[in-house]
Design an enzyme around this catalytic site. Structure first.
Site, short mmCIF file in Angstrom:
data_model
loop_
_atom_site.label_atom_id
_atom_site.label_comp_id
_atom_site.label_asym_id
_atom_site.label_seq_id
_atom_site.Cartn_x
_atom_site.Cartn_y
_atom_site.Cartn_z
N ASP A 58 -28.36 0.04 22.45
CA ASP A 58 -28.21 1.24 23.28
C ASP A 58 -26.71 1.51 23.42
O ASP A 58 -25.98 0.64 23.91
CB ASP A 58 -28.86 0.95 24.65
CG ASP A 58 -28.92 2.16 25.54
OD1 ASP A 58 -27.98 2.98 25.49
OD2 ASP A 58 -29.90 2.29 26.29
N SER A 135 -20.86 20.11 19.91
CA SER A 135 -21.88 21.17 19.80
C SER A 135 -21.21 22.53 20.04
O SER A 135 -20.23 22.61 20.78
CB SER A 135 -22.97 20.95 20.84
OG SER A 135 -23.82 22.07 20.90
N TYR A 148 -25.51 19.24 29.73
CA TYR A 148 -25.36 19.06 28.28
C TYR A 148 -24.08 19.76 27.79
O TYR A 148 -23.27 19.16 27.08
CB TYR A 148 -26.59 19.60 27.55
CG TYR A 148 -26.51 19.42 26.04
CD1 TYR A 148 -26.80 18.20 25.45
CD2 TYR A 148 -26.13 20.48 25.21
CE1 TYR A 148 -26.71 18.03 24.07
CE2 TYR A 148 -26.04 20.32 23.83
CZ TYR A 148 -26.34 19.09 23.27
OH TYR A 148 -26.24 18.93 21.90
N LYS A 152 -20.53 18.05 26.17
CA LYS A 152 -19.93 18.36 24.87
C LYS A 152 -18.52 18.95 25.04
O LYS A 152 -17.65 18.73 24.19
CB LYS A 152 -20.84 19.32 24.09
CG LYS A 152 -22.21 18.70 23.73
CD LYS A 152 -22.08 17.48 22.84
CE LYS A 152 -23.42 16.96 22.35
NZ LYS A 152 -23.29 15.77 21.49
#
Ligand SMILES: NC(=O)c1ccc[n+]([C@@H]2O[C@H](COP(=O)([O-])OP(=O)(O)OC[C@H]3O[C@@H](n4cnc5c(N)ncnc54)[C@H](OP(=O)(O)O)[C@@H]3O)[C@@H](O)[C@H]2O)c1
Length: 248
Positions: A58, A135, A148, A152
């Site tokens: 992980d 992204s 999110y 990024k």
């Protein structure tokens, strides 16, 4: 000989990147939690003559990632390429503190856990490339994806900062900003995904950009232009456009 580390190789973009870099004789260190998926990928890579080495880790676990780096550095020296790709989209309602913690743990701290343990050795050796998967969502906060997009955007700023330090020491750093890719992450997206790409197409563009030594690799071009315009617009106009798009 290529010695490459890819995180998040058990599905989607990471899987396709591993296949893109699966040249004969290349050593590929593949990291993810789903080891059964890594084993399936490993069989494909071995058939091509590559040397896959699997790590069921992980990326949020700093100590495990440090142990992995120590082992690779001792056995093989610094990698020629690290692709920090593992990432999560998080819950559907992604603006709150819980989403922020969850997503930052993987998308930001997981990337630092992947790269930092290798950086001193790479700088000392004076070579190697680091690629961070960001992204196009980093250019502007999007509805219900605040955490999110913020993760990024944080990666983009961090990547610029480490490039400044690493480049004079011979280590190149690339930030990769893809648009929509059809993967497990986007499978149940309730909204339209303009210019969506297959993971293989995205991996091909990424390898081409890295081979050209580009610092920033963003695609597809039309979506890049759209998000850049959206980011430059006064925020109220941008909000209005996003509302209109969500109704169409
Ligand atoms: N799909 C898109 O439209 C799109 C667009 C732009 C950028 N991206 C970025 O591309 C990257 C790959 O995403 P994807 O679309 O390929 O999604 P995906 O198919 O869901 O793949 C995510 C990968 O990350 C791994 N991962 C997640 N959490 C992890 C953890 N804690 N430790 C280790 N591995 C972990 C997963 O493996 P395990 O679950 O087996 O651990 C899986 O291999 C992400 O950084 C994503 O943000 C995606």
């Amino acid at each position: 000989m290529a010695n490459i580390l890819i995180t998040g190789a058990s599905s989607g973009l990471g899987w396709s990147l591993a296949l893109r870099y699966g040249d004969p004789e290349a050593t590929l260190h593949l990291v993810a939690r789903r080891v059964d998926r890594l084993q399936a990928l490993s069989a494909l890579l071995s058939d091509r003559g590559a040397r896959p080495i699997l790590h069921g880790i992980d990326v949020r676990d700093r100590s495990e990632m440090e142990t992995l780096a120590r082992r690779i550095l001792e056995d093989e020296g610094p990698p020629s390429l690290i692709i920090a790709n593992a990432g999560v989209r998080g819950p559907e309602e992604g603006n709150g503190a819980e989403a922020m913690r969850l997503i930052f743990d993987t998308n930001v701290m997981g990337v630092l856990n992947t790269i930092e343990p290798f950086l001193p050795a790479m700088k000392k050796a004076g070579h190697g490339r680091i690629a961070v998967i960001g992204s196009l969502a980093s250019y502007r906060g999007l509805p219900k994806a605040g955490a999110y997009c913020a993760s990024k955007a944080a990666l983009a700023a961090w990547t610029d900062a480490i490039r400044y330090d690493a480049a004079p020491r011979g280590v190149s750093v690339s930030l990769i900003n893809p648009g929509y890719i059809a993967t497990e992450m986007t499978r149940n997206n309730p909204y339209p995904m303009p210019f969506v790409l297959s993971p293989d197409n995205a991996a091909q563009r990424i390898r081409a950009g890295i081979d050209q030594g580009r610092d920033r690799i963003a695609f597809p071009f039309l979506l890049l232009v759209l998000v850049r315009i959206l980011a430059l617009l006064p925020s109220r106009w941008g909000d209005r456009l996003l509302r209109a798009a969500s109704k169409s």
